[in-house]
Design an enzyme around this catalytic site. Structure first.
Site, PDB file in Angstrom:
ATOM      1  CB  THR A  85      -0.917   0.017   1.244  1.00  0.00           C
ATOM      2  OG1 THR A  85      -0.134  -0.269   2.406  1.00  0.00           O
ATOM      3  CG2 THR A  85      -2.042  -0.972   1.120  1.00  0.00           C
ATOM      4  CB  THR A 121      -0.012  -0.923   6.920  1.00  0.00           C
ATOM      5  OG1 THR A 121       0.779  -1.953   7.506  1.00  0.00           O
ATOM      6  CG2 THR A 121      -0.241   0.191   7.927  1.00  0.00           C
ATOM      7  CD  GLU A 148       2.668 -10.359  10.174  1.00  0.00           C
ATOM      8  OE1 GLU A 148       1.861 -11.260   9.897  1.00  0.00           O
ATOM      9  OE2 GLU A 148       3.441 -10.407  11.151  1.00  0.00           O
ATOM     10  CG  ASN A 208       4.061   0.533  11.784  1.00  0.00           C
ATOM     11  OD1 ASN A 208       4.437  -0.251  12.661  1.00  0.00           O
ATOM     12  ND2 ASN A 208       4.033   0.202  10.516  1.00  0.00           N
ATOM     13  N   GLY A 257      13.672   4.892   9.316  1.00  0.00           N
ATOM     14  CA  GLY A 257      13.480   4.790   7.867  1.00  0.00           C
ATOM     15  C   GLY A 257      12.699   3.531   7.578  1.00  0.00           C
ATOM     16  CB  CYS A 260       6.631   0.118   7.843  1.00  0.00           C
ATOM     17  SG  CYS A 260       6.718  -1.363   6.816  1.00  0.00           S
ATOM     18  CE  LYS A 322      14.538  -3.821  10.935  1.00  0.00           C
ATOM     19  NZ  LYS A 322      13.545  -4.122  11.934  1.00  0.00           N
ATOM     20  NE  ARG A 329      10.658  -0.942   1.209  1.00  0.00           N
ATOM     21  CZ  ARG A 329       9.616  -1.644   1.655  1.00  0.00           C
ATOM     22  NH1 ARG A 329       8.405  -1.386   1.217  1.00  0.00           N
ATOM     23  NH2 ARG A 329       9.795  -2.590   2.550  1.00  0.00           N
TER      24      ARG A 329
END
Ligand code: UGA
Length: 434
Positions: A85, A121, A148, A208, A257, A260, A322, A329
């Site tokens: 999404t 999401t 999730e 999030n 970053g 999400c 990470k 992204r």
């Protein structure tokens, strides 16, 4: 149970392979034929610990099949939608079209009594719109939302041992079917909560946004620590030791970053704006602004440090957003590299798994090892907390650099070791100019 999973990206492939490992017969449907080929070859496009093994085992056992053909979903009674999404455009909210198209492609394979389960999401209201679409196109099937919570780098573990399972459902039959899907996980005593569609959607987005808020919060506190003489890291640790607050997502540094947290925080701000919740929109926008400022601060500091020096070379250790993933992204590290290059500095960026082909900017020089990146460097920035950087030997690296200045934006190095080896070691929050 026979299950289909539509969309085999970072979420869908883990989900499909995990369900296969739980004893189900799973068919994964993916429109990208190159991705299908790679999965069937057992050479995945992504770096995710434990996933290759899980996928290869399931393919060999015959519990997982992967195809580009949507009709392969026929015969399954639970169908998971795991497509992306993305943002329509920056700050323009989520694009639901991948979900709508996935549902449309699934409809010819659905039978009365089938359950379609969204995992992506989305803002509240998306599932209701998809349920209406499903009702029009396949009236006997039902839609549920089962968000999730897996994080990259620990995706397999998070999927097989989640903190809790959330079912957004419109009927008890739907909840019962999900109980069958997750039976081995529920048998271990995992909490499961039954709720409505909108709550299931919002709780994921809110989770999030809350994690993003914690990170931006601790980064503002760390800035205050820097100006007041307090110890930023110890302040964060002591805050996190309060059980009402909790230590997770309270490490100050370069900011968040990934695919999400940034998108979802902006998406929630956009949703709030359209819902007329102006203060909420401003709040989440500010979380995002604080996050972007972290990399800007450090870029400005580096530029000031190197001003006037010809051919200054910056080494950035870590390209992924990470550790334990190859995902770049919205990587703070890449954003930092771009800011430095825009100021005319030369940047070499090292990462153990991200390669140049993944880095979309050809001007950015990608290398494998820290040693290669640090050759002749005037400043070294640790931007991703890869475990190999903790094991670097500061004494051995000293002769390689032009200037032994290292900034640890993730606070993952042993500062004593570096200082003892004659390095000017700086934490992200100890950057005074001199
Ligand atoms: C995040 C959530 O943690 C998952 O629960 C969620 O399922 C996932 O998004 C998703 O929606 O798919 P992820 O993006 O993989 O997972 O990574 P996190 O571990 O949450 O880290 C996000 C970013 O925050 C990273 O850039 C990380 O370096 C940064 N971070 C994290 C900090 O700056 N400080 C911290 O204390 C923790």
């Amino acid at each position: 149970m026979r299950i289909s999973v539509i969309g085999l990206g970072r979420l869908g492939l883990v989900h499909a392979a995990a369900l296969a490992s739980l004893g189900h017969t799973v068919v994964g449907v993916e429109a990208n034929t190159q991705r299908v080929r790679k999965i069937l070859d057992g050479t995945l496009e992504m770096h995710e610990p434990g996933l290759v093994e899980l996928v290869r085992t399931a393919l060999t056992d015959g519990t997982l099949d992967v195809t580009g053909e949507p009709s392969a979903a026929r015969g399954a009674c639970a169908h998971f939608l795991t497509v992306g999404t993305p943002e329509l455009a920056p700050n323009e909210g989520f694009d639901p079209s991948y979900l709508e198209n996935a549902l449309r492609s699934l409809v010819p394979s659905l039978q009365p009594g089938d359950l379609v389960i969204g995992k992506s999401t989305v803002p509240p209201g998306t599932a209701a719109a998809l349920a209406a679409q499903l009702h029009r196109e396949s009236p006997g099937a039902e839609l549920a939302w089962n968000p999730e919570f897996l994080a990259e780098g620990t995706a397999v573990r998070d999927t097989l041992a989640p903190h809790r399972l959330i079912y957004g459902v419109s009927s008890l039959e739907a909840a019962r079917l999900l109980d069958e899907v997750y039976a081995p996980i529920l048998d271990r005593g995992t909490q499961r909560v039954i709720t409505d569609l909108a709550t299931a959607e919002l709780v994921k987005l809110a989770t999030n946004a809350f994690l993003a808020t914690k990170i931006s919060f601790i980064n503002t506190i760390a800035q205050l620590a820097a100006t007041s003489g307090a110890d930023a890291l110890q302040t964060a640790q002591l805050l996190g030791a309060d059980p009402r607050i909790g230590a997770s997502h309270l490490n100050p540094g370069l900011g968040y970053g990934g695919g999400c947290l940034p998108k979802d925080t902006r998406g929630l701000a956009h949703y709030a704006q359209h819902a007329g919740a102006i203060e909420a929109a401003q709040f989440f926008t500010q979380v995002d602004t604080i996050n972007a400022a972290q990399r800007q601060h450090i870029a400005e500091w580096v530029i000031a440090q190197l001003s006037g020096r010809q051919d200054s070379q910056v080494a950035i250790l870590g390209a992924s957003f990470k550790a334990e993933t190859d995902d770049i992204r919205e990587s703070p590290s890449i954003a930092l590299a771009h800011a430095l290059m825009s100021a005319g500095l030369r940047v070499r960026i090292a990462d153990p798994v991200v390669t140049a082909s993944r880095g979309e900017d050809s001007r950015l020089e990608f290398v494998r090892t820290a040693e290669e990146a640090m050759r002749e460097a005037d400043v070294t920035l640790v931007a991703t907390a890869w475990p190999e950087y903790r094991r670097l030997n500061p004494a051995a690296l000293l002769p390689m650099v032009r200037r032994p200045l290292i900034v640890d934006t993730r606070h993952c190095l042993d500062s004593e070791d570096w200082r003892n080896a004659s390095w000017d070691y700086r934490s992200m929050f100890n950057l005074s100019l001199h």
